[in-house]
Write a protein that holds these residues in place. Structure first.
Motif, short mmCIF file in Angstrom:
data_model
loop_
_atom_site.label_atom_id
_atom_site.label_comp_id
_atom_site.label_asym_id
_atom_site.label_seq_id
_atom_site.Cartn_x
_atom_site.Cartn_y
_atom_site.Cartn_z
N GLU A 186 0.86 -1.19 0.00
CA GLU A 186 0.00 0.00 0.00
C GLU A 186 0.90 1.23 0.00
OE1 GLU A 186 -3.74 0.54 2.52
OE2 GLU A 186 -2.31 1.90 3.51
N PHE A 187 0.71 2.09 -0.99
CA PHE A 187 1.55 3.27 -1.13
C PHE A 187 0.72 4.52 -0.90
CE2 PHE A 187 3.80 -0.09 -3.22
CZ PHE A 187 5.10 0.10 -2.76
N PRO A 240 10.81 5.45 9.59
CA PRO A 240 10.61 5.30 8.15
C PRO A 240 9.43 6.13 7.67
CG PRO A 240 11.01 3.17 9.18
CD PRO A 240 10.85 4.16 10.30
N VAL A 241 9.56 6.75 6.52
CA VAL A 241 8.53 7.66 6.00
C VAL A 241 7.65 6.92 5.00
CG1 VAL A 241 8.10 9.77 4.69
CG2 VAL A 241 9.98 9.68 6.34
N THR A 263 14.31 -5.89 5.97
CA THR A 263 13.13 -6.67 5.59
C THR A 263 11.87 -5.96 6.04
OG1 THR A 263 14.42 -8.71 5.78
CG2 THR A 263 12.03 -8.94 5.79
N ASP A 264 11.93 -5.38 7.23
CA ASP A 264 10.85 -4.56 7.77
C ASP A 264 10.91 -3.16 7.14
OD1 ASP A 264 8.89 -3.72 10.00
OD2 ASP A 264 10.60 -2.38 10.38
N PHE A 320 7.57 1.15 2.71
CA PHE A 320 6.28 0.47 2.59
C PHE A 320 6.30 -0.81 3.41
CE2 PHE A 320 8.62 -1.98 -0.45
CZ PHE A 320 7.93 -3.18 -0.66
N VAL A 321 5.11 -1.35 3.65
CA VAL A 321 4.98 -2.60 4.38
C VAL A 321 4.86 -3.74 3.38
CG1 VAL A 321 3.58 -3.93 6.00
CG2 VAL A 321 3.86 -1.46 6.34
N ASP A 322 5.85 -4.61 3.37
CA ASP A 322 5.84 -5.79 2.51
C ASP A 322 5.00 -6.87 3.21
OD1 ASP A 322 6.27 -8.01 0.95
OD2 ASP A 322 8.45 -7.85 0.95
N PRO A 323 3.88 -7.29 2.64
CA PRO A 323 3.04 -8.30 3.31
C PRO A 323 3.74 -9.63 3.52
CG PRO A 323 2.31 -7.94 1.05
CD PRO A 323 3.31 -6.88 1.35
#
Length: 313
Positions: A6-7, A125-126, A175-176, A288-291
């Motif tokens: 999600e961006f 993180p932005v 990774t996070d 971003f959050v990598d699922p």
């Protein structure tokens, strides 16, 4: 290999004609809202080769606005500010001189930021798609940080210069909250909205009147998040509007032995006065959050170093 994320883009409905939007460098507040979009993200590793030549996507910053390299640093902890400003800055200059094409005359490092995905960290993180510098901000950075007489500065600004952000994970793989970048060739100027960047002036209350903000970050007072009191405009960034055309990339599980170069500005960027066709002009990027991130993954830690790069061209 791809993932999704999600961006968060600047919401065009939250800005008004004639009223310039602003955001705080400490992430406390923005005068606008963000709108989410789900996008596919391609692993840049799939495009990297160890013997890539100039002009290769992913290994030449002029092509897409970003480039990734295996380039271990001697500095590992990044806890000593003086060590960062001396030893690591020199490592960054070595990296740039070895990977950028063209006749570099000198490099001026004017800023670095350490981000940690930790509630106690003043810089997180932005999660907003943005570009670090506008052309006006880039010229102001030169005039602010390069100590030369005005006539010599004017001459310097007539030659090629860039602002490059050198981004590296600290301590463990990112990774996070990995960093995603957009291929600048999938953007257009109308995607970009100038945003005033506000810096806190808290350190001056103790009698510190210098203009250097590095190492002086503190947690913002969230009870006054919407107020601009105690802040001043010291930069200008681009917020980015949503577009289905944007193509996202990231370096999956990027390690501390790797570095990602992002082009914030290039006076030779295509479309600028005196620009060169095919030369990237900017790099929109965001955390971003990598699922696919495993539960319990250690929070991302990273350092970004912003550099003015000048050429004899």
């Amino acid at each position: 290999m791809t993932t999704t994320g999600e961006f968060r883009y600047l919401d065009p409905a939250s800005i008004s004609a004639g009223i310039k939007p602003w955001s705080k460098v400490d992430g406390a507040y923005t005068s606008f809202t963000l709108t989410p979009r789900r996008r596919s993200v391609t692993n840049l590793r799939d495009h990297l080769t160890p013997d890539a030549r100039p002009g290769t996507f992913g290994s030449d910053i002029d092509v897409s606005g970003f480039a990734a390299y295996h380039f271990p640093a001697a500095e590992k902890s990044f806890t000593d500010d003086s060590a960062v400003r001396t030893g690591y800055y020199e490592e960054v200059k070595t990296l740039l001189r070895s990977k950028l094409t063209g006749k570099i005359s000198h490099i001026e490092i004017f800023d670095h930021t350490i981000r940690r995905h930790d509630p106690t960290s003043p810089r997180q993180p932005v999660q907003q798609v943005h570009v670090d510098q506008t052309p006006a901000a880039a010229e102001n950075r030169v005039r602010r940080h390069v100590k030369l007489p005005p006539a010599e500065l004017d001459a310097l600004l007539k030659r090629r210069y860039q602002i490059i952000n050198v981004w590296r994970p600290i301590g463990h793989p990112a990774t996070d909250f990995p960093l995603a970048v957009i291929d600048w060739r999938t953007t257009k100027p109308s995607d970009l909205v100038p945003v005033d960047l506000l810096y806190p002036i808290h350190h001056r209350a103790a009698g510190d009147d210098d203009d250097d903000d590095r190492g002086k970050e503190t947690l913002p007072d969230m009870t006054k998040a919407a107020s601009t009191e105690g802040y001043e405009v010291k930069g200008e960034t681009y917020g980015v509007l949503p577009s289905e055309a944007h193509k996202f990339y990231y370096v999956k599980d990027m390690t501390p032995d790797e570095a990602l170069l992002l082009k914030c500005f290039d006076s030779w960027g295509e479309g600028k006065p005196g620009g060169r066709k095919g030369f990237a002009g900017w790099t929109p990027h965001t955390a971003f959050v990598d699922p696919a991130t495993p539960e319990g993954t250690k929070g991302r830690e990273s350092i970004e170093v912003r550099c003015l790069v000048f050429y004899d061209e």
